[in-house]
Structure formats: C-alpha cells, structure tokens
Design a protein around this motif. Structure first.
Motif, mmCIF file in Angstrom:
data_model
loop_
_atom_site.group_PDB
_atom_site.id
_atom_site.type_symbol
_atom_site.label_atom_id
_atom_site.label_comp_id
_atom_site.label_asym_id
_atom_site.label_seq_id
_atom_site.Cartn_x
_atom_site.Cartn_y
_atom_site.Cartn_z
ATOM 1 N N UNK A 1 0.907 -0.605 0.057
ATOM 2 C CA UNK A 1 0.299 -0.159 -0.343
ATOM 3 C C UNK A 1 1.026 1.123 0.514
ATOM 4 N N UNK A 2 2.152 1.452 0.596
ATOM 5 C CA UNK A 2 2.482 2.597 0.840
ATOM 6 C C UNK A 2 3.191 2.717 -0.970
ATOM 7 N N UNK A 3 3.428 1.234 -1.845
ATOM 8 C CA UNK A 3 3.875 1.521 -3.131
ATOM 9 C C UNK A 3 3.041 1.928 -3.567
ATOM 10 N N UNK A 4 1.463 1.828 -3.555
ATOM 11 C CA UNK A 4 0.590 2.513 -4.175
ATOM 12 C C UNK A 4 -0.431 4.291 -3.706
ATOM 13 N N UNK A 5 -0.005 4.157 -2.861
ATOM 14 C CA UNK A 5 0.047 5.176 -2.632
ATOM 15 C C UNK A 5 1.664 6.497 -2.835
ATOM 16 N N UNK A 6 2.788 5.953 -2.990
ATOM 17 C CA UNK A 6 3.608 6.822 -3.443
ATOM 18 C C UNK A 6 3.930 6.615 -5.144
ATOM 19 N N UNK A 7 3.702 5.657 -5.666
ATOM 20 C CA UNK A 7 3.547 6.191 -7.064
ATOM 21 C C UNK A 7 1.969 6.459 -7.706
ATOM 22 N N UNK B 1 8.021 -11.114 4.271
ATOM 23 C CA UNK B 1 6.812 -10.884 4.232
ATOM 24 C C UNK B 1 6.471 -8.722 4.161
ATOM 25 N N UNK B 2 5.747 -8.445 3.705
ATOM 26 C CA UNK B 2 5.581 -7.396 3.397
ATOM 27 C C UNK B 2 4.846 -6.055 4.729
ATOM 28 N N UNK B 3 4.274 -6.667 5.519
ATOM 29 C CA UNK B 3 4.021 -5.928 6.485
ATOM 30 C C UNK B 3 4.272 -5.300 7.899
ATOM 31 N N UNK B 4 4.822 -4.239 7.824
ATOM 32 C CA UNK B 4 5.621 -3.140 8.954
ATOM 33 C C UNK B 4 6.009 -3.585 10.202
ATOM 34 N N UNK B 5 5.164 -4.495 10.680
ATOM 35 C CA UNK B 5 5.044 -4.763 11.688
ATOM 36 C C UNK B 5 6.022 -6.945 11.969
ATOM 37 N N UNK B 6 5.472 -7.124 11.236
ATOM 38 C CA UNK B 6 5.776 -8.596 10.563
ATOM 39 C C UNK B 6 7.947 -8.273 10.344
ATOM 40 N N UNK C 1 13.111 2.990 -8.951
ATOM 41 C CA UNK C 1 13.451 2.108 -9.602
ATOM 42 C C UNK C 1 14.650 1.122 -8.196
ATOM 43 N N UNK C 2 14.916 2.418 -7.455
ATOM 44 C CA UNK C 2 15.890 2.043 -6.490
ATOM 45 C C UNK C 2 14.962 1.297 -4.931
ATOM 46 N N UNK C 3 13.445 2.374 -4.923
ATOM 47 C CA UNK C 3 12.964 1.644 -3.897
ATOM 48 C C UNK C 3 12.135 0.340 -4.239
ATOM 49 N N UNK C 4 11.918 0.131 -5.047
ATOM 50 C CA UNK C 4 11.216 -1.603 -5.736
ATOM 51 C C UNK C 4 12.141 -2.420 -4.951
ATOM 52 N N UNK C 5 13.874 -2.148 -6.062
ATOM 53 C CA UNK C 5 14.835 -2.938 -5.295
ATOM 54 C C UNK C 5 14.875 -3.676 -3.861
ATOM 55 N N UNK C 6 14.568 -1.592 -3.328
ATOM 56 C CA UNK C 6 14.790 -2.098 -1.495
ATOM 57 C C UNK C 6 13.108 -3.022 -1.105
ATOM 58 N N UNK C 7 12.119 -2.717 -1.227
ATOM 59 C CA UNK C 7 11.288 -3.494 -1.070
ATOM 60 C C UNK C 7 11.344 -5.435 -1.286
ATOM 61 N N UNK C 8 11.338 -4.853 -2.707
ATOM 62 C CA UNK C 8 12.230 -6.600 -3.142
ATOM 63 C C UNK C 8 13.414 -7.370 -1.740
ATOM 64 N N UNK D 1 19.708 1.841 1.941
ATOM 65 C CA UNK D 1 19.904 3.054 0.875
ATOM 66 C C UNK D 1 18.637 3.113 -0.619
ATOM 67 N N UNK D 2 18.438 2.121 -0.688
ATOM 68 C CA UNK D 2 17.945 1.183 -1.574
ATOM 69 C C UNK D 2 16.338 2.010 -1.223
ATOM 70 N N UNK D 3 15.970 2.109 -0.483
ATOM 71 C CA UNK D 3 14.858 2.851 0.024
ATOM 72 C C UNK D 3 14.857 3.746 -0.293
#
Length: 651
Positions: free
Chosen positions: A141-147, A197-202, A182-189, A231-233
């Motif tokens: 969802x962060x990436x959705x809002x980001x884009x 997980x993609x959940x912040x808490x986890x 592009x760096x942001x997506x690599x960081x999320x990956x 750095x990627x994020x």
C-alpha cells in the motif's frame, strides 16, 4: 460509528470528491465541483481531528489491521491496511488541513481558468493518494500511495498541457522519479526476500534476524543487507523528496498552477520520502553507513540548493529552491537519527511553506500573472493582508525566535551537532551556513516584492488591490500555525510522543541529549538567541536589506565581479545540462543505434528483405528443375531410386 469506519472514511471522503468532480463535473458545474471536493477534504480533516483527539487526549491505543486482502501467494499477503499511531495521526492532520486551505484558495486563484473542474478533481485525488500512503501498514500500500502521488503530480505539473514547457516539466518529474522508484522497488524486494513479509510490524519484528546478513551486490563485494535496504529505499526518497542529484524536477514543477505548487511542496509528494524514512527507523538504525549516506545527501542539498535561490528572479522558483533546502534539513536530521525532529520540521514547514506559496499566488493574481520579482516592488500598501501573512511565513522560514521554524530548524542543528557519525561535522557546517543563505534569499524576495520602488507598468499599478477573501482567509489560517506550531516541540521532540513508533538505537543519542538539556520553551529561545544560527540569520536578513534596499547597485556589481559564481548558480551547477547531454541525448543516441541495428539491419534487411531474397533465389534455382520434359522427370526418379537402394545397402 466505529473508529475503523472513521479510518476508512478519511481517505475515501477525498476520493469521493475527486470521483464526483471528475466524472460528473459537466453536470454539477463549477460550483458543484468545488463544493463536493472541499466538502470531501473537510470531512477528512474533521475526522482526522477526531482521531487526533482520541489518540492524544483520550489515550486510544494504536490500531493496526487489514481492510482488504487483495492477494495471497505462497504465504505472502498483499493487503490494504491501516496503521494508525501518533506518526500517522500527525501526518493526517497536516495533510488534510493544508489540503483544505489549498482547496478553498483555489476558488479564487483558478476562478477564470477553463480547467477549473478538472483541477479540483486532481487536487482532491492528490489528497487521497497521500492519505493512503501515510496510513498504510504495509509496503504494498505504501508503494501504491507512492506511485499515486507521482501520477497525480504528473497530471498537475502538466496541467497547462498546451504549453511545451509544462509538458517538459511533468515528463522530467516523471522520469526522474522513475529512477528513484527503481531503487525503491529493489529495496522493497530485498525486504520481502529477507523478512518474508510486506507488513511493517512483521518486517520490524524480523529485522534482528537478518541484521547481520550480507549480500553480494557485486561479485566479491559483501554488503550488509540492512545497508543495501536502507540505501535503496532512500534512493526512492531522493526522488520523491528531491534530494541531490534527483532534485532537478522540483523547480520545474512551478509550471503547474500555484495551488498545486503549495500542495506538492508543503503536504504531499515531497514529504513522502521524509515520512517513509522515519517510518522505517527500525531498519535504518541497524546501518550507520546508510545513515551517514542520508546525512551527507541532506547536508549538500540544504546548503547548495539554497544558494541557487539567491539568483532566482521568479518568485515561485525562489520558494521552490527554499523547499529543496528545507527538505535537505529534514534529511540531515534523519541521518542523525533525529527522526522526531525531521517530522517536527516537516510539520512546521508544511504550514509556513504553504503560506508562502499561497501568498506568492496572491501576488501573482494582483500582478496579472507576472512572476518576475524585478517587475514588482512596493506592494505592501496595496496588499496589506498578503504582506503581513507573507512576513509571518518569511520569519518562520528563516527561523526567527518564537516562530515555528525557529524551534524545528534549531532542533535540527542541535541534533546534527550532537551526532557522532563521522560525517556529522561536515553536515553541521552545511546546515549552519544554510541559515545565512535562507535568510538572504527569503528577505531578498520579500523586499523586492513588497518594499522599494514600484517597478510594474502603469496598467498593472492602476489595478492593484488585495485578493478576495477565498484567498486571504487561507493565508490567515495558515499564518496561525506558522507562529504557534513550534510550541509543540516539548511533546514531539523532547517528549515521548513517538514512543513505540520511532526506534532509535542507544548509540544514536542526539535527540536524547537534546531532551536532557531541555529546560522549556523560554530557555530554548534564549539559548537560540545566544547561538550562531540566530546571528547568521540576522546577518542574512541585514545583507538582503542593505543590498536590495539601501544599495541596490551592489547586487549588479557583485554579479559582474563574481560572474563565474553567478553563472554556476544561474546554471544550477550544470545538473540540467549534464542530464540533457548524458542521459537525454545518450538515450536518443542509444535509441538510434538500436533502431539501426535492430530495426533496419536485423528486421528489415535480414528477416524481412533477407527472407524475401532467399525465397527468390531458391525459386530461381528450383524452377530450372521444372523443364516439362518427361524423360528428365523419369531420369530424376531413377536417380532417387538408386539413392534409396544405396542407403538401404549401406545400412
């Protein structure tokens, strides 16, 4: 109404206004479009205040949970969910309040614009996108809002799509942000790869397990996973929050109407990167390398982008370079692990920067959309409300004691000074010198616009008057927090406002030292007046007054004598020329090369024309075998039979 319903209504109210105005604006008209969008954002603001009361006064516990599950694959959940804590609530109030002021202001500013309805739909959609970003509890969802904020900023920067400069500016913003993203997506990956997980808490819970892991980004070069993630994020944040060298899109965003300049620079788009790094503090605290990288980038941006503001003559571009510089201050604070200080400056900056942009818009309206400060002057007597509110914004920006910017800016300088990172000394010098630069370009703008001789033409002078109430009321309402918001330094910076939300390692104790030396607001003001930052600000203010009011010929003389420095600053350090020569022209050259090799040679000559040529040659050869004589065919059959028999005998 349950609190979960309230959380859901906050972004959806803004979205509803955008959808109704965008799809049905032809039927509801201009008045209907601004009514429904302002109502939607007003509902979002009021409900944000309800959440703030419940969180800060009634002691409501933070809420974290999914709203909708979009996809589950191999145990990984892709969800829409909300994390409502002190950080989120603060951001919700700031975003919705500034957005509401911009919506009301837009009625006056865009009154005669044929794209009136479309503009209201866009800015309401912008608000929804930013709310989804700050309220998210997961990286998807962060990436959705980001884009989404990137998409709407593209639409708004290029709002006047008939202008070639506007199309250039929005394409520039789009492409530069794609580099960061592009760096942001690599960081999320990487986060998903190591945390599962993609959940912040986890993710935050899993962080200690892979804190010491390494990864080979280059063969034989082992990098800390946390450093790589950080750095990627942050590269994504460099794009959204316009940090060197991905800053080049932000000054050109002035091609959009002034209200969107205020919204982009104050409460949406550019604040996303600062918010994201603060939210990811549990990850960043494991990598001093990433923090040092962030601090250096922020310090360089804070000082060197401020210098460019001194030579700008477009009133909006001066404020744009001010935004770059102030974002650099916030980023430097993030590098010092002073996340609460960065968010505090984000909040105060949102108020006074929105105020300055809207005041600039009020001036532009009065000047018949003239933006060159060299054609202004003496507007104080014609526009008293705009004058006094612009003065409040200017004093807050330079950090004059008692104004909101003073508390947040001095907190950053103190936190960086207390940091023990190896690059902290350099960063402290940059942000300290930046104080002088900030005061110089701010009051150069203020004096050139509101004081001195009147340099506009007679027709413009004869029609000068104060802007209508839909413009001046938002100015007054923004001026109030521009003065008073700094008083929140006690709970936000030195208190426990972000306890359990922002993580700071014991060895990164800059804010802790600030809290230990805290003796109240009055003592902080007294300490600030005795410190170098205050006197540098006063020196910058005096220099602006002396050069541009008392001795205006000095400015021209200085530009001539320091022509090399002036050209460097006017050319913006050559970033645009470099990008044009290397990336833009390089991409064109690469495209032409690939076109010649791939399209012309491989496809046209080899595949298409080559296949036709081979087919024609084979036809020329084989048709010679078709003679029409029976004995030729009989002879060929005998040869074939002999060949088959020979093959059989050999086998």
């Amino acid at each position: 109404m349950s609190m979960q319903t309230v959380f859901l209504l906050i972004p959806l109210s803004a979205l509803a206004g955008a959808v109704v105005a965008g799809l049905f604006g032809h039927w509801i008209g201009r008045a209907g479009a601004h009514t429904v969008t302002i109502l939607g954002v007003a509902v979002s603001f009021v409900l944000s205040l309800v959440v703030a009361k419940a969180m800060f006064i009634d002691g409501m516990e933070p809420w974290n949970g999914p709203v909708y599950t979009w996809l589950v694959t191999e145990g990984i959940r892709f969800e829409v969910g909300f994390l409502i804590d002190n950080l989120t609530t603060l951001m919700m109030v700031v975003v919705t309040f500034v957005s509401l002021m911009v919506h009301v202001y837009t009625i006056g500013y865009m009154h005669d614009d044929p794209g009136y309805i479309r503009f209201f739909s866009y800015i309401s959609l912008f608000t929804f996108s930013m709310l989804m970003l700050v309220m998210s509890n997961n990286f998807m969802q962060l990436f959705f809002g980001w884009e989404a904020v990137g998409l709407v900023s593209y639409l708004l920067i290029g709002f006047y799509h008939q202008r070639e400069s506007a199309i250039y500016a929005n394409m520039k913003a789009f492409l530069v942000n794609r580099v960061g993203d592009f760096g942001f997506v690599l960081g999320i990956g990487l986060v998903l790869m190591y945390a599962g997980s993609l959940d912040y808490a986890e993710v935050f819970e899993a962080a200690p397990r892979f804190a010491d892991s390494t990864i080979e980004l280059l063969p034989g070069e082992a990098w800390s996973v946390m450093t790589a993630i950080g750095i990627l994020l942050f590269i994504g944040a460099m794009g959204k929050s316009a940090q060197v060298p991905l800053h080049v899109w932000l000054p050109d965003s002035m091609e959009g109407p002034t209200p969107i300049s205020a919204l982009i620079h104050a409460a949406t788009m550019v604040t996303a990167g600062i918010f994201m790094v603060a939210r990811m503090s549990p990850l960043y605290e494991y990598s001093e390398t990433a923090l040092a990288f962030i601090m250096v980038i922020g310090a360089v941006t804070a000082f060197f982008m401020g210098l460019i503001g001194i030579v700008q003559n477009d009133i909006k571009r001066v404020i744009a370079y001010s935004t770059l510089s102030q974002l650099g201050y916030m980023t430097t604070a993030l590098g010092a692990s002073a996340y609460s200080v960065a968010i505090f400056h984000l909040m105060t900056h949102a108020f006074f920067k929105a105020l300055l942009f809207l005041a600039a818009g009020s001036v532009i309206i009065a000047m018949h959309h003239e933006q060159d400060m060299r054609k202004m002057g003496g507007l104080r007597k014609y526009m008293p409300v705009t004058y006094w509110t612009a003065l409040v914004g200017s004093l807050a920006l330079i950090g004059f004691p008692g104004f909101s910017g003073f508390f947040s800016k001095d907190s950053i300088i103190e936190a960086v000074h207390a940091s023990e990172l190896p690059v902290a000394g350099f960063a402290w010098l940059m942000v300290l010198l930046g104080v002088f630069v900030t005061a110089l370009y701010t009051f150069r703008m203020f004096f050139l616009v509101f004081h001195g001789e009147e340099r506009m033409d007679e027709h413009t002078r004869s029609h000068l008057h104060e802007s209508p109430w839909v413009v001046t009321v938002p100015l007054v309402l923004l001026a109030i927090p521009s003065v008073l918001a700094g008083l929140l330094i006690d709970p936000i910076v030195v208190g426990d406002f972000f306890r359990g939300v922002i993580a700071v390692a014991p060895e990164h104790a800059a804010v802790h030292e600030l809290a230990e030396e805290w003796h109240g607001v009055a003592a902080f003001i007294e300490h600030g007046i005795m410190g170098p930052a205050f006197w540098l600000a006063m020196a910058g203010l005096f220099t602006a007054w002396f050069v541009y009011m008392r001795r205006p010929q000095l400015a021209d003389a200085c530009a001539r004598r320091c022509s090399l420095l002036y050209r460097v600053l006017a050319n913006k350090y050559g970033f645009d020329d470099f990008n044009q020569a290397v990336f833009a022209n390089g991409a064109v050259m690469l495209g032409r090369f690939l076109w010649r090799v791939g399209d012309v040679f491989l496809i046209d000559r080899l595949l298409v024309n080559g296949a036709a040529a081979v087919t024609g040659w084979m036809a020329q050869v084989t048709r010679r075998l078709q003679t029409g004589y029976l004995y030729h065919y009989g002879f060929a059959m005998i040869l074939g039979l002999i060949g088959l028999l020979g093959w059989y005998v050999v086998l």
